[in-house]
Design an enzyme around this catalytic site. Structure first.
Site, PDB file in Angstrom:
ATOM      1  N   ARG A 173       0.845  -1.200   0.000  1.00  0.00           N
ATOM      2  CA  ARG A 173       0.000   0.000   0.000  1.00  0.00           C
ATOM      3  C   ARG A 173       0.879   1.249   0.000  1.00  0.00           C
ATOM      4  NH1 ARG A 173      -4.778   1.680   4.295  1.00  0.00           N
ATOM      5  NH2 ARG A 173      -3.168   1.285   5.853  1.00  0.00           N
ATOM      6  N   ASP A 454      -3.433   3.009  14.162  1.00  0.00           N
ATOM      7  CA  ASP A 454      -2.644   3.678  13.144  1.00  0.00           C
ATOM      8  C   ASP A 454      -3.193   5.093  12.987  1.00  0.00           C
ATOM      9  OD1 ASP A 454      -4.925   3.492  11.586  1.00  0.00           O
ATOM     10  OD2 ASP A 454      -4.077   2.093  10.129  1.00  0.00           O
TER      11      ASP A 454
END
Length: 547
Positions: A173, A454
């Protein structure tokens, strides 16, 4: 500040790597041919990226002025035409029952690949702070993972880590299109970080993966429109032509994690139909985007984030629409993240497992083809749920969604009720402080109060605080949430953190500058579109000073 030119001038193109240490491994990742390809991408696509970001601001101004997101009238023909499908899904990407996510850290890459998950989504974005070392070492780690040479020795534990014989399928990603890479400049400007991540990963791995019968697979984050999807698809096509490989060598899974994008899923699939294989419910970022997009709408204020789960009507509608849209077009529909981490207390751990099972059952019944977990110890639990539901199948492409009511714009925007209490605000403050303090020191994936956090959850916390201050929300105890009240609690929660981590860790850390930044972005008149943008200079200062 000195710069090392690693690519000779080619016409008007010159890429300078700013303030980086000289390192043989780094030099390999930033080889002349790799940078030549990156230069070509920047030359071809950076200006369009800037235009797309400008369009985001135009659309957000409309939402701030009172408009609501909705399905586009100018693309209705794409939605109405039921004949088109995306390209067939390659065999290696058809079984994605459980995916694990994590940062580009070497030991974590090995552990995730060995986790028995079907896929490891290795993240240069929200799970990794974009220091120069993190980004380049991440490329080294993924290169070594793909060629099966990756290993790691932990001196503290006297333990050696290496790949098992059947690792998870690796998907990378890159960063979102909004994030710059300040260490690489093109014509005096920082390049888009996503182009660096995409280019270097493809360049160093496409041949290795081809020998294994694999294409190069990406997760693409934070898209807001069909036009942004077309930009990425054009990058894929350009890259395939540049290296002389077949169309479809690159395959992408798109994270539907912004409110504008949920209204353009058909259009995104159509724009990327030669390369897309799946969409994913990036639900924590989606909650953040709901707040951000509708931040000026007092009738759309969400309750405390700990009460906003997938059982809420607007989130369940989002899940159902993603499944229906993907399966109608021949794409997989991935579920969202379970961010829980193991606990040594048996009672707490059982509660964690119960919540994971409940969440994954909801996703599998909605028709999702797979799901995400944040920790290897939860892979088996999530896998069991999907195995029970799928009964021997590897996906639910044939899932019948006809019983699901048509998902309207009103359902996707439906407000939800819940608590607005002092305890929730204080916890949001602490979580954001803990996370940002770790991020500006180069750590993007942080265990906090039993969850692997995150950037997405920190974004929800600070966005909610900004919105509640902005609208003068009345809390459950009758207090109006004001800037003054927030600052009082911010000071008190700094003391709480100091007590939790100890005075030595607190003084050694960067909590005070984190608090100043958090105060600024929570109380300013203008909403910061992304927490990571104002945090980035603090990260750069820390890391550049070390080189």
């Amino acid at each position: 500040m000195n710069s090392e030119t690693i690519l000779e001038k080619q016409g008007s193109v010159c890429i300078d790597v700013i303030g980086t240490k000289k390192n043989t491994e780094y030099a390999h990742i930033l080889s002349k041919d790799a940078c030549k390809f990156l230069s070509a991408l920047v030359t071809q696509f950076a200006a369009r990226r800037d235009e797309l970001l400008d369009l985001r601001e135009v659309r957000q101004a409309e939402f701030d002025g009172g408009a609501l997101p909705g399905f586009r009238q100018d693309t209705q023909r794409i939605r109405d035409d039921k004949s088109w499908k995306v390209s067939s899904i390659p065999g290696p990407l058809q079984d994605r029952r459980v995916e694990i996510t994590g940062p580009v850290d070497r030991k974590m890459v090995i552990n995730a690949l060995n986790s028995d998950a079907k896929v490891f989504m290795c993240c240069f974005e929200d799970a990794s702070a974009p220091s120069w070392d993190n980004m380049i070492n991440g490329q080294i780690n993924l290169r070594d993972a793909n060629n099966r040479s990756i290993s790691y020795y932990d001196m503290d534990k006297n333990k050696h880590y290496q790949l098992n014989d059947d690792p998870a399928l690796l998907i990378a990603r890159p960063r979102g299109i909004h994030l710059p890479e300040e260490h690489i400049h093109y014509n005096g400007r920082a390049i888009p970080g996503c182009l660096m991540d995409f280019a270097l990963y493809f360049f160093h791995n496409y041949q290795t993966r081809a020998k294994q019968g694999l294409g190069v697979y990406y997760y693409i984050p934070k898209l807001e429109s069909m036009e942004e999807a077309q930009w990425w698809d054009d990058i894929f096509s350009f890259t395939e032509a540049y290296f002389g490989v077949s169309t479809g060598t690159i395959r992408a899974t798109i994270l539907i994690e912004t409110l504008p994008a949920v209204f353009q899923m058909d259009e995104i699939l159509y724009a990327m139909r030669d390369h897309i294989v799946a969409m994913n419910c990036g639900r924590w970022d989606y909650i953040f985007s709901y707040i951000k997009t509708l931040k000026n709408h007092p009738d759309r204020i969400l309750p405390d984030r700990h009460e906003v789960g997938m059982d809420k009507a607007f989130l369940n509608a989002y899940s159902q629409l993603l499944v229906r849209t993907c399966h109608q077009r021949g794409a997989l529909a991935m579920g969202g993240m379970s961010a829980f981490i193991p606990n040594n207390d048996p009672q707490i751990m059982q509660n964690v497992l119960d919540k994971v099972v409940e969440d994954k059952r909801r996703e599998s019944k909605n028709g999702h083809d797979g799901t995400w977990v944040a920790h290897p110890h939860l892979v088996a639990t999530a896998m069991d749920v999907f195995n029970q539901h799928l009964k021997g199948k590897v996906n639910q492409l044939g899932f019948d969604s006809s019983a699901v009511d048509e998902v309207s714009a009103a359902r996707l925007l439906e407000p939800c009720s819940g608590g607005r209490n002092q305890a929730g605000v204080r916890k949001n403050i602490r979580i954001a402080l803990y996370y940002i303090e770790a991020w500006i020191q180069g750590v993007g994936c942080v265990p906090i109060y039993g969850l692997m956090e995150d950037a997405a959850t920190a974004e929800i916390s600070r966005a909610s605080i900004w919105q509640w201050i902005h609208h003068g929300v009345k809390l459950d105890d009758g207090q109006v949430f004001t800037t003054a009240l927030f600052r009082t609690w911010l000071t008190q929660e700094l003391d709480t953190i100091k007590a939790e981590v100890g005075e030595a860790r607190f003084d050694k850390g960067r909590f005070l500058e984190t608090a100043r930044l958090f105060d600024e972005i929570s109380t300013s008149a203008e909403f910061a579109p992304f927490l990571t943008l104002p945090s980035y200079p603090l990260l750069l200062g820390e890391n550049l000073n070390q080189k």
